[in-house]
Design an enzyme around this catalytic site. Structure first.
Site, PDB file in Angstrom:
ATOM      1  N   SER A   1       3.262 112.583  66.532  1.00  0.00           N
ATOM      2  CA  SER A   1       2.864 113.865  66.057  1.00  0.00           C
ATOM      3  C   SER A   1       4.010 114.515  65.623  1.00  0.00           C
ATOM      4  CB  SER A   1       2.512 114.506  68.039  1.00  0.00           C
ATOM      5  OG  SER A   1       1.971 116.016  67.281  1.00  0.00           O
TER       6      SER A   1
ATOM      7  N   ASP B   1      -8.931 111.827  64.619  1.00  0.00           N
ATOM      8  CA  ASP B   1      -7.818 112.814  65.282  1.00  0.00           C
ATOM      9  C   ASP B   1      -7.586 113.763  64.405  1.00  0.00           C
ATOM     10  OD1 ASP B   1      -5.305 114.002  66.192  1.00  0.00           O
ATOM     11  OD2 ASP B   1      -4.193 111.698  65.717  1.00  0.00           O
TER      12      ASP B   1
END
Length: 235
Positions: A41, A93
């Site tokens: 991330s 995602d």
């Protein structure tokens, strides 16, 4: 992310972390390994920027960026990082697809779709909350397609005198491995309610494929590190 990467580079220089680690290998006669950077991330974005900062000094380094943020590098910069950065994106995602440009596209598309809908706005919101409702009215998909094709990111939805800012598209770093899922059919028809075990496949993907937000029930779950690990183990 940039500040974090610059800070980490400064810190490992001051504390001589890498020089001591590589020196220890020579001292004990162990095999010398190249530098590997890993992050998930925002950590993936930081690791990618740190890799760019360290690449000249450590030309053998490689960065593995799991679920990196999308609004990170320009298209030209992406090409320069493909030799030493590998990104991994699972399914739909949302994070690798988020950037200022992508959010502007999403904003414009949402406004256009709402404008051409005959339903009350509160009804659209309520049906959006109750995802998958069988009572949801179908829009004219051809009309939606035409609106998307002629989208103008600089046009204000209700005031022609106002010009909105459209940012340059930015993309996830390096070469991208896209882990996609499919649900096998049973006797010619898919099992309902997600009871069938998905099949995962890893494919190389183009960075520009992540230039739009994909609205999906899995857009958040696909970003979670435990789900990323689970998907990779099933490839």
């Amino acid at each position: 992310m940039v500040h974090a990467a610059v800070y980490i580079k400064k810190k490992i220089k001051e504390d001589m972390v890498l020089s001591q680690a590589f020196g220890k290998c020579s001292e004990i006669g162990a095999q010398r390994y190249d530098l590997v950077l890993v992050g998930h991330s925002l950590g993936a974005g930081t690791a990618a920027i740190l890799a760019i900062l360290l690449q000249q000094e450590y030309p053998g380094l490689h960065c593995y960026a799991y679920s990196p943020p999308g609004g990170l590098l320009s298209e030209s910069c992406v090409e320069q990082t493909k030799s030493f950065i590998t990104s991994v994106v699972v399914g739909k995602d949302v994070v690798p697809r988020i950037g200022l440009f992508q959010m502007e596209v999403l904003r414009t598309d949402l406004i256009n779709v709402i404008k051409i809908s005959n339903n009350s706005k509160w009804k659209i919101i309520m049906k959006g909350i109750c995802c998958g409702s069988s009572e949801t009215d179908k829009m004219n998909l051809e009309q939606v397609r035409r609106e998307i094709e002629k989208r103008d990111l600089n046009a204000h939805p209700s005031d022609d005198d106002i010009t909105l800012v459209a940012h340059t598209p930015l993309y996830p770093p390096g070469k991208i491995i896209h882990v996609v899922r499919s649900h096998p059919k049973n006797n010619g028809s898919s099992l309902c309610c997600g009871n069938n075990e998905p099949v995962y496949q890893a494919i190389w993907a183009d960075n520009t494929s992540f230039d739009e937000v994909v609205v999906s029930p899995t857009m958040i779950n696909d970003h979670m590190p435990d789900n990323v690990m689970d998907a990779l183990e099933k490839v």
